[in-house]
Design a protein around this motif. Structure first.
Motif, PDB file in Angstrom:
ATOM      1  N   LEU A  70       0.847  -1.198   0.000  1.00  0.00           N
ATOM      2  CA  LEU A  70       0.000   0.000   0.000  1.00  0.00           C
ATOM      3  C   LEU A  70       0.878   1.242   0.000  1.00  0.00           C
ATOM      4  CD1 LEU A  70      -2.859  -1.339   2.229  1.00  0.00           C
ATOM      5  CD2 LEU A  70      -3.055  -0.591  -0.152  1.00  0.00           C
ATOM      6  N   CYS A  77       0.591   1.624  10.449  1.00  0.00           N
ATOM      7  CA  CYS A  77       0.142   2.767   9.644  1.00  0.00           C
ATOM      8  C   CYS A  77       1.125   3.910   9.860  1.00  0.00           C
ATOM      9  CB  CYS A  77      -1.223   3.270  10.110  1.00  0.00           C
ATOM     10  SG  CYS A  77      -2.583   2.196   9.697  1.00  0.00           S
ATOM     11  N   VAL A 119      -8.524   1.268   5.856  1.00  0.00           N
ATOM     12  CA  VAL A 119      -8.555  -0.034   6.547  1.00  0.00           C
ATOM     13  C   VAL A 119      -9.974  -0.600   6.628  1.00  0.00           C
ATOM     14  CG1 VAL A 119      -6.464   0.500   7.858  1.00  0.00           C
ATOM     15  CG2 VAL A 119      -8.689   0.867   8.933  1.00  0.00           C
ATOM     16  N   PHE A 175      -8.884  -4.132   1.697  1.00  0.00           N
ATOM     17  CA  PHE A 175      -7.900  -4.229   2.778  1.00  0.00           C
ATOM     18  C   PHE A 175      -8.282  -5.340   3.744  1.00  0.00           C
ATOM     19  CE2 PHE A 175      -6.124  -3.260   6.943  1.00  0.00           C
ATOM     20  CZ  PHE A 175      -4.785  -3.232   6.610  1.00  0.00           C
ATOM     21  N   TYR A 194      -4.751  -6.627  -2.276  1.00  0.00           N
ATOM     22  CA  TYR A 194      -4.352  -5.347  -2.855  1.00  0.00           C
ATOM     23  C   TYR A 194      -2.992  -5.475  -3.528  1.00  0.00           C
ATOM     24  CZ  TYR A 194      -2.031  -5.231   1.712  1.00  0.00           C
ATOM     25  OH  TYR A 194      -1.279  -5.549   2.812  1.00  0.00           O
TER      26      TYR A 194
END
Ligand code: ADP
Length: 448
Positions: free
Chosen positions: A231, A336, A424, A429, A434
């Motif tokens: 991502l 994250c 998320v 996700f 992905y």
């Protein structure tokens, strides 16, 4: 073991390294620019030295100032963190020549892997698969066109000295390649002082899978598993997780065996990451990072190994504390990257943090240098915090991540927390389905 380490960095990673040093009973020296006098890494350190003006070239990239700081404080070793001088072979070399220990690999390995063309050549000799491409630097457009003709469009032109997602241009046709080559060479020359570029097949739906290694000077090589960092926005990672939801155990073990063999042939020392693109069941080496990585905490969460502590131990000549050839992950971890930026326009958002509340609870870790009242300076990287969660399963980790993102409050500046919350919660996700292009596609379709 070292008694005192100088941390040649700032912000979140400087705090991260300081924490491990303290647990190991090692005193720390913080260095800081004039803009960072009130930064958390300075407050926490045993002692601190101002090394210059706010601009990175005047302070965090200022080699004489950094080495003088090490000299006057009697530091024995220097940890470069990531970014700034972490992959500067000259810095590593001078550090060692002056009698300090550089907490990282040998300068020759930093140099070899810092040149992506050299890195690909080396990977090939170690038996790692690479992406079809020019295999070397291109200077003539005719040569580029003929390679592209052979491997088929689309292709990607990449800078040999590139990094941080910069210096890449995709071309879908011969006329576009003519422009891409020209622009890429000019940009690479201006950004990196090295205009060598090479060409690779542009993979259309790969995942970014990387392997974390730790090696000591006694011949031990440990593979700490893989991370899925697909991502990305503009080739920059936003969310990372381990294990990858896309790789089977058999594929994983085959890859790990190849990477371990490569480390042994190299005689590599310290922490390193081999990066691959993964498409249709095949791994393709793209580069190696000869340093600690931003996303290392997810690996720590599933292995229980403090990667920074191991870096320090092996730099001091000790053996790795954990010498299993391959670690089996315990549960699942996701990170994250929280950036100080507008979540819609991505324009950086420095300024005063008026409110700060970091999430907590079981399986939640926040690595950050923020505190209420702190002012984020405009001169440095926008990543101001990392939220890392751990769960027994991927499902549990995702649920925990959503809950932690709900709790996270950073007031006064804009951050990409709203983007993470939305991302998320997507089906893609949640299912772990992905590729490296999914985030850009999501951004094109969604307004925040
Ligand atoms: P950097 O050193 O700037 O991070 P990398 O070579 O590691 O550059 O590539 C960064 C990202 O760019 C990859 O994770 C991937 O998303 C994209 N990328 C690089 N090479 C290719 C390729 N051949 N095809 C498709 N995407 C690529």
């Amino acid at each position: 073991m070292f008694k005192k380490i100088l941390i040649a960095n700032r912000g979140e990673v400087a705090v991260r390294i300081h924490r491990t040093c303290r647990e190991m009973g090692i005193a720390t020296v913080a260095v800081h620019s004039e803009a960072d006098a009130t930064a958390l890494h300075v407050k926490l350190a045993t002692e601190s030295v101002c090394i210059g003006g706010p601009q990175p070239r005047d302070s965090y990239l200022n080699i004489p100032a950094l080495l003088s700081a090490a000299e006057v404080t009697d530091a024995e070793a220097i940890h470069p963190g990531y970014g700034f001088l972490a992959e500067n072979a000259k810095f590593a070399e001078i550090t060692q020549k002056l009698g300090f220990t550089f907490i990282g690999p040998n300068p020759e390995h930093i140099r070899q892997m810092g040149d992506k063309i050299e890195a690909i050549r080396a990977a090939q000799t170690f038996g790692l698969p690479t992406i079809p491409g020019s295999g070397g630097a291109l200077s003539e457009i005719e040569e580029a066109l003929s390679v592209a003709e052979k491997i088929g469009y689309p292709v990607i032109v990449k800078a040999a000295a590139g990094g941080g997602g910069r210096g890449m241009k995709v071309a879908h046709s011969a006329p576009a390649l003519r422009t891409a080559l020209h622009v890429a060479m000019n940009e690479a020359g201006a950004a990196f002082g090295d205009n060598r570029v090479y060409l690779e097949k542009f993979l259309e739906k790969p995942r970014h899978i990387e392997v974390q290694v730790l090696c000591d000077s006694h011949g031990n090589v440990s593979i700490l598993g893989e991370r899925d960092c697909s991502l990305q926005r503009r080739h920059q990672k936003i969310i990372e997780e381990t294990p990858s939801p896309a790789v089977s155990d058999e594929q994983r073990q085959t890859l790990f065996a190849k990477v371990a063999a490569a480390c042994k042939s190299m005689g590599y020392l310290g922490a390193g990451t081999f990066e691959f693109l993964y498409e249709n069941g095949q791994f393709y080496f793209i580069e190696m990072n000869t340093r600690l990585q931003v996303e290392h905490p997810v690996t720590e969460m599933v292995t229980g190994i403090d990667v920074v502590a191991e870096q320090i131990r092996v730099a001091a000549g000790e053996k790795l504390r954990h010498t299993l050839p391959v670690f089996t992950p315990r549960g699942h971890s996701i990170e994250c990257r929280i950036n100080a930026e507008d979540p819609q326009t991505f324009i950086p958002s420095p300024g005063k943090v008026t409110e700060y509340f970091a999430p907590g609870g079981l399986g939640v870790r926040v690595d950050s240098a923020l505190y209420p009242g702190y002012s984020v300076p405009p001169y440095y990287d926008a990543t101001v915090a990392k939220l890392i969660v751990h769960g027994a399963t991927r499902e549990e980790a995702v649920t925990r991540l959503k809950r932690a993102l709900e709790e996270f409050v950073i007031g006064g500046i804009k951050t990409n927390i709203p983007l993470h919350r939305k991302l998320v919660a997507t089906q893609a996700f949640m299912r772990g389905e992905y590729t490296i292009h999914s985030l850009e596609a999501f951004l094109a379709e969604n307004r925040l």
